[in-house]
Design a protein around this motif. Structure first.
Motif, PDB file in Angstrom:
ATOM      1  N   ILE A 118     -11.274  -2.463  -6.619  1.00 35.09           N
ATOM      2  CA  ILE A 118     -11.963  -1.607  -7.580  1.00 35.09           C
ATOM      3  C   ILE A 118     -13.452  -1.948  -7.626  1.00 35.09           C
ATOM      4  N   TYR A 119     -13.807  -3.202  -7.318  1.00 35.77           N
ATOM      5  CA  TYR A 119     -15.213  -3.605  -7.286  1.00 35.77           C
ATOM      6  C   TYR A 119     -15.930  -2.987  -6.087  1.00 35.77           C
ATOM      7  N   ASP A 120     -15.222  -2.881  -4.950  1.00 36.33           N
ATOM      8  CA  ASP A 120     -15.806  -2.217  -3.780  1.00 36.33           C
ATOM      9  C   ASP A 120     -16.100  -0.751  -4.080  1.00 36.33           C
TER      10      ASP A 120
ATOM     11  N   PRO B 159     -20.017   6.494   4.024  1.00 36.27           N
ATOM     12  CA  PRO B 159     -21.432   6.600   3.662  1.00 36.27           C
ATOM     13  C   PRO B 159     -21.735   6.683   2.168  1.00 36.27           C
ATOM     14  N   SER B 160     -20.875   7.346   1.397  1.00 32.12           N
ATOM     15  CA  SER B 160     -21.190   7.556  -0.016  1.00 32.12           C
ATOM     16  C   SER B 160     -19.912   7.750  -0.818  1.00 32.12           C
ATOM     17  N   PHE B 161     -20.058   7.738  -2.134  1.00 31.16           N
ATOM     18  CA  PHE B 161     -18.925   7.950  -3.026  1.00 31.16           C
ATOM     19  C   PHE B 161     -18.344   9.350  -2.838  1.00 31.16           C
TER      20      PHE B 161
ATOM     21  N   TYR C 131     -19.940   3.501  -5.605  1.00 28.77           N
ATOM     22  CA  TYR C 131     -20.364   4.451  -6.640  1.00 28.77           C
ATOM     23  C   TYR C 131     -21.825   4.191  -7.047  1.00 28.77           C
ATOM     24  N   ASN C 132     -22.198   2.911  -7.145  1.00 28.21           N
ATOM     25  CA  ASN C 132     -23.556   2.530  -7.536  1.00 28.21           C
ATOM     26  C   ASN C 132     -24.514   2.456  -6.357  1.00 28.21           C
ATOM     27  N   ASN C 133     -24.012   2.825  -5.169  1.00 27.72           N
ATOM     28  CA  ASN C 133     -24.816   2.792  -3.935  1.00 27.72           C
ATOM     29  C   ASN C 133     -25.328   1.382  -3.631  1.00 27.72           C
ATOM     30  N   GLN C 134     -24.516   0.384  -3.965  1.00 22.58           N
ATOM     31  CA  GLN C 134     -24.844  -1.006  -3.634  1.00 22.58           C
ATOM     32  C   GLN C 134     -23.967  -1.438  -2.455  1.00 22.58           C
ATOM     33  N   ARG C 135     -24.227  -0.834  -1.317  1.00 18.03           N
ATOM     34  CA  ARG C 135     -23.357  -0.983  -0.152  1.00 18.03           C
ATOM     35  C   ARG C 135     -23.325  -2.422   0.367  1.00 18.03           C
TER      36      ARG C 135
ATOM     37  N   TYR D 244     -14.992   4.673 -16.234  1.00 20.04           N
ATOM     38  CA  TYR D 244     -15.571   3.533 -16.950  1.00 20.04           C
ATOM     39  C   TYR D 244     -16.900   3.028 -16.374  1.00 20.04           C
ATOM     40  N   HIS D 245     -17.255   3.420 -15.164  1.00 21.70           N
ATOM     41  CA  HIS D 245     -18.541   3.059 -14.557  1.00 21.70           C
ATOM     42  C   HIS D 245     -18.825   1.553 -14.635  1.00 21.70           C
ATOM     43  N   LYS D 246     -19.959   1.215 -15.225  1.00 20.22           N
ATOM     44  CA  LYS D 246     -20.448  -0.167 -15.247  1.00 20.22           C
ATOM     45  C   LYS D 246     -19.593  -1.112 -16.091  1.00 20.22           C
TER      46      LYS D 246
END
Length: 566
Positions: free
Chosen positions: A341-343, A364-366, A348-352, A391-393
């Motif tokens: 779920i962290y991946d 490439p993206s969410f 989702y946050n574009n922190q690849r 729930y996002h962040k």
């Protein structure tokens, strides 16, 4: 041991037999008594999973029976096949691994190679579990219900078939590690002759086609036992052996788990199958007595709904202190392919750069991930996507808090609440059961009839959704809480102490203070909607009050405020 008339007839029967056994009807007891009556004969007992196998072995040792060998389908097949072929075994493959093995190359900004790999692996597992001897004998497209997934598979059907045969060939030659379903297929195709006088096949409604084929071709006397309405593993390509074998049949219709009120509700749920032309025939008698509430479980259809409910009760409403997730929490926060779920949150946050899973690294993206899921039907990964979108962040905080409050399996009985999907809770029982609202409803069944007629929806898949609700309802021993919209209109509650529509908890733990009575709480939009539905169904004010956990005067006032009298 005193057996019922139904159990006695089964135990004394000679020859092949199939037994329709309702939930809580003493199925295992009947099987063991059948074996005890034949203690001079070699008997094979095929159990549904390892936990059932271990339980049966323990009970057999207590009974002093040494003529019965207990195996799961896979453990039996492995002992016959894998050790002698020198195969290397692995649990699973991920889509990007299959793409690499088959040399499926990506295109810029396109995930078609991963989608193709996902379908190939799904077809491999479908073939291995089927009774077919060759890949060309079966139609893979018939297994797909999701329209986007079906569209992709139809467009690429020839490629899927080609690469499925290639992947199977690579496992057969030992070029790549084999999966568990592969040696099960090898076992079936070897046409084994098993050295037993009797073979007892448990949970026959969820048999794989491969194992059923091996089973029916044995010369031993064969007993197959299960509940045709508990078939809930069609997504794993299970087949309902109780409907496929032409054996004489008997019933175990008396449930010692729950009372007649739950039995009536269960029958009403199964009657929904008549709306889609399916068999709903069942005879259930509830002989159970209400027990003190010592164990509680929350059951959901999906992982995402279950984790959301845990967050709601544990963190947002602070109703619970200790919880337990059936099958371990990681099975709800990691996908079958391994992504966490962290991946998903990092994507989702574009922190690849923070993503650890190899598959998700290639996406490439969410939005690309969501597109991939639509065309591959990966439900475990989709559950993580749903949670991240909701729930996002806050996800890391919520998951860490859940981990802090989760007890080990050894302390499961100390948990204020157990959380589980129906699939993981199958075969279990609890004093108090809370059913979430993500199961199929009568209205959804009725609304699906036109889609069935247009061949857009598979009636077998819809019947399995009804089975899920039936299995959920029959886990209870004393108290069942079920959302009002899931109650069939043919069912009228007679025993409000057994069946309730009130999903609010009444648990008071040491760390909690006494909460105000619900009658003093504000009405939520959901509760008002339930009130309207109950009122339209013709429930009395007294019945509505008992279902919603409100006083009759509070219900009267809310009815007047909502202008429901007119």
């Amino acid at each position: 041991m005193q057996l019922t008339d139904e159990q006695l007839r089964i135990v004394e029967h000679e020859g092949n037999l199939k037994v329709n056994a309702v939930a809580g009807s003493g199925k295992t007891t009947t099987i063991l008594q059948y074996a005890q009556r034949r203690e001079s004969s070699p008997i094979l007992y095929l159990a549904f999973n390892k936990s059932v196998k271990l339980e049966a072995e323990y009970k057999l040792s207590q009974m002093g029976l040494n003529n019965v060998r207990v195996e799961t389908a896979h453990s039996l097949a492995y002992k016959y096949v894998a050790p002698y072929q020198r195969y290397k075994l692995r649990f699973d493959y991920k889509a990007h691994e299959i793409a690499a093995i088959l040399n499926l190359r990506p295109k810029a900004g396109d995930l078609s190679h991963l989608k193709l790999a996902s379908h190939v692996y799904r077809f491999v597992r479908y073939f291995c579990n089927s009774k077919a001897h060759k890949v060309v004998e079966i139609n893979y497209l018939e297994t797909l219900s999701n329209l986007e997934s079906l569209s992709f598979a139809t467009e690429n059907h020839e490629l899927i078939v080609h690469y499925t045969r290639l992947f199977l060939a690579k496992m057969h030659k030992g070029e790549i590690d084999i999966i568990h379903d592969f040696y099960l297929k090898q076992f079936q195709l070897s046409k084994p002759i098993l050295p037993y006088d009797y073979i007892l096949f448990d949970e026959g409604q969820d048999a794989s086609g491969a194992m059923l084929d091996a089973f029916v071709n044995q010369s031993a006397r064969k007993i197959i036992i299960g509940d045709q309405h508990q078939q809930i593993y069609g997504w794993r390509f299970a087949t309902n052996a109780l409907q496929l074998v032409d054996f004489p049949d008997m019933d175990l219709s008396k449930s010692f788990r729950f009372n007649q009120e739950v039995a009536r509700l269960s029958k009403s749920i199964l009657q929904l199958k008549t709306e889609i032309g399916q068999n709903s025939k069942v005879n259930i008698q509830g002989l159970g007595n209400q027990q003190p509430i010592n164990s509680r479980i929350t059951l959901a259809r999906s992982n995402s709904k279950l984790v959301s409910r845990a967050i709601e009760l544990l963190i947002q409403q602070k109703e619970l202190n200790k919880i337990y997730f059936e099958g371990h929490l990681s099975s709800y926060t990691f996908s079958d392919d391994g992504g966490s779920i962290y991946d998903v949150l990092n994507l989702y946050n574009n922190q690849r750069h923070l993503i650890k899973d190899d598959l998700l690294k290639t996406i490439p993206s969410f939005d690309h991930l969501k597109d991939y899921l639509e065309e591959t039907s990966d439900t475990s990964l989709k559950a993580l996507v749903d949670l991240v979108e909701k729930y996002h962040k806050d996800i890391p905080f919520f998951i860490n808090r859940i981990k802090e409050c989760t007890v080990d399996e050894a302390d499961k009985d100390k948990a204020d609440m157990v959380f589980s999907t129906v699939h993981k809770a199958k075969g279990m029982e609890y004093d108090q059961v809370f059913i979430m609202d993500d199961f199929i409803s009568e209205q959804q069944v009725i609304d699906s009839k036109s889609a069935i007629k247009a061949q857009e929806v598979n009636p077998e898949a819809l019947a399995e959704e009804i089975n899920l609700l039936y299995v959920a309802a029959t886990r209870t021993k004393s108290k069942l809480h079920i959302p009002v919209h899931l109650l069939p209109t043919s069912y009228q509650i007679h025993d409000f102490n057994t069946v309730s529509n009130n999903l609010n908890l009444t648990i008071k733990t040491r760390a909690q203070k006494t909460k105000p009575q619900r009658s003093n709480q504000l009405w939520s939009k959901m509760e008002e909607a339930e009130l309207k539905q109950l009122f339209i169904q013709g429930k009395t004010v007294k019945e509505i009050a008992m279902l919603l956990g409100r006083s009759q005067s509070a219900v009267m006032r809310r009815v007047e405020k909502l202008d429901l009298w007119f």
